[in-house]
Scaffold this active site. Sequence first.
Site, PDB file in Angstrom:
ATOM      1  N   GLU A  23      -3.715  -0.306  -2.994  1.00  0.00           N
ATOM      2  CA  GLU A  23      -3.672   0.885  -3.864  1.00  0.00           C
ATOM      3  C   GLU A  23      -2.627   1.882  -3.362  1.00  0.00           C
ATOM      4  OE1 GLU A  23      -7.901   1.430  -3.680  1.00  0.00           O
ATOM      5  OE2 GLU A  23      -8.091  -0.396  -4.890  1.00  0.00           O
ATOM      6  N   SER A  43     -13.065  -8.334  -4.237  1.00  0.00           N
ATOM      7  CA  SER A  43     -14.285  -8.720  -4.960  1.00  0.00           C
ATOM      8  C   SER A  43     -15.254  -9.543  -4.108  1.00  0.00           C
ATOM      9  CB  SER A  43     -13.924  -9.448  -6.263  1.00  0.00           C
ATOM     10  OG  SER A  43     -13.231  -8.557  -7.127  1.00  0.00           O
ATOM     11  N   GLU A 101      -5.563  -9.403   1.087  1.00  0.00           N
ATOM     12  CA  GLU A 101      -6.233  -8.941  -0.122  1.00  0.00           C
ATOM     13  C   GLU A 101      -5.329  -9.186  -1.320  1.00  0.00           C
ATOM     14  OE1 GLU A 101      -9.359  -5.743   0.603  1.00  0.00           O
ATOM     15  OE2 GLU A 101      -7.455  -4.710   0.724  1.00  0.00           O
ATOM     16  N   GLY A 153     -11.173  -5.213  -6.976  1.00  0.00           N
ATOM     17  CA  GLY A 153     -11.860  -4.408  -7.989  1.00  0.00           C
ATOM     18  C   GLY A 153     -11.972  -5.090  -9.344  1.00  0.00           C
ATOM     19  N   ASN A 181     -14.746  -0.387   2.577  1.00  0.00           N
ATOM     20  CA  ASN A 181     -13.753   0.614   2.162  1.00  0.00           C
ATOM     21  C   ASN A 181     -14.315   1.379   0.959  1.00  0.00           C
ATOM     22  OD1 ASN A 181     -11.533   2.021   1.224  1.00  0.00           O
ATOM     23  ND2 ASN A 181     -10.395   0.197   0.556  1.00  0.00           N
ATOM     24  N   LYS A 210     -13.027   3.928  -0.525  1.00  0.00           N
ATOM     25  CA  LYS A 210     -11.961   4.490  -1.379  1.00  0.00           C
ATOM     26  C   LYS A 210     -12.251   5.969  -1.656  1.00  0.00           C
ATOM     27  CE  LYS A 210     -11.227  -0.127  -2.993  1.00  0.00           C
ATOM     28  NZ  LYS A 210     -10.627  -1.032  -3.951  1.00  0.00           N
ATOM     29  N   HIS A 260      -2.973  -0.447   2.294  1.00  0.00           N
ATOM     30  CA  HIS A 260      -3.881  -0.969   1.265  1.00  0.00           C
ATOM     31  C   HIS A 260      -3.112  -1.103  -0.055  1.00  0.00           C
ATOM     32  CE1 HIS A 260      -7.032  -1.157  -1.754  1.00  0.00           C
ATOM     33  NE2 HIS A 260      -7.776  -1.678  -0.800  1.00  0.00           N
TER      34      HIS A 260
HETATM   35  P1  PGA Z   1     -13.191  -4.688  -3.980  1.00  0.00           P
HETATM   36  O1  PGA Z   1     -12.111  -3.883  -3.094  1.00  0.00           O
HETATM   37  O2  PGA Z   1     -14.165  -5.329  -3.014  1.00  0.00           O
HETATM   38  O3  PGA Z   1     -13.847  -3.623  -4.834  1.00  0.00           O
HETATM   39  O4  PGA Z   1     -12.463  -5.690  -4.768  1.00  0.00           O
HETATM   40  C1  PGA Z   1     -11.605  -4.436  -1.907  1.00  0.00           C
HETATM   41  C2  PGA Z   1     -10.598  -3.495  -1.284  1.00  0.00           C
HETATM   42  O5  PGA Z   1      -9.906  -2.774  -2.009  1.00  0.00           O
HETATM   43  O6  PGA Z   1     -10.451  -3.447  -0.055  1.00  0.00           O
END
Ligand code: PGA
Length: 252
Positions: free
Chosen positions: A100, A214, A171, A177, A9, A11, A98
């Site tokens: 976010e 992560s 997640e 992140g 992803n 983003k 997601h």
């Molecule tokens: P990250 O993001 O691997 O940077 O933690 C995962 C995601 O948002 O799907």
Amino acid sequence: MGKPIIAGNWKMHGSLGSITQLLTAMVSSNLNPKAWESSEIIVFPPSLYISHAKDLLKGVNWYVGAQNLSNFEQGAYTGETAASMLRDIGCSHVLVGHSERRHIIGESNELIAQKYSMALSHKLLPILCIGETLEEREAGETESIIAKQLKSVLDLPNGAAALNKGIIAYEPVWAIGTGLSAKAKDANATHSYIRNWFSKNSVDESTPIIYGGSVTPDNASEIASSSDIDGVLVGGASLDPNKFLEIIQCIS
Ligand code: PGA
């Protein structure tokens, strides 16, 4: 279990130039071709660059998906992207809900369920992202939050069948992140909770459940080899060709 799923992803990152560099570096690597064949790889560029990514991936069996879609079919919805448009440009998958979008944009469980249904009605494969915040985890609410997020899709007409057709991405919000990945055994415990929830709600227990938050080359293989984890959804590390390829290599 089918092939492990490895999703990247991106983003809201990238440009024509950087995406060309990233995908060219990945597809021209000398990674063992068996690694590509033995996993299902999907990248999720920003929507504007999906066609560009598809062009760069011609001849490679990777899928390209979208990070979001509209809950409306089409019409006067300025700024939205319809599922039919995503299909038209060759998308196969779409992320739905997601964290976010849930926590920054403010999408509700109900809206996310509508988007999930819209994706299926246009033959896009939805990846339903679910997960608890740190506060919810500390309050012992992980399972109830996840159950609520799943139930909003289950409550659709033919909801169990709809869940059978998708992929779930667990997640935990606190792991996204932050560099604080869930421990493989804790993530696996939540995945097995989800599988039990499936069986109690007439959803096929073999519906894939992938982990995100992560994921790096250091933890990917332990996470992905856990009994109830069918793959990974990678954010930050998917923007680094070496890291993403290493993740593919160690999981495949
Ligand atoms: P990250 O993001 O691997 O940077 O933690 C995962 C995601 O948002 O799907």
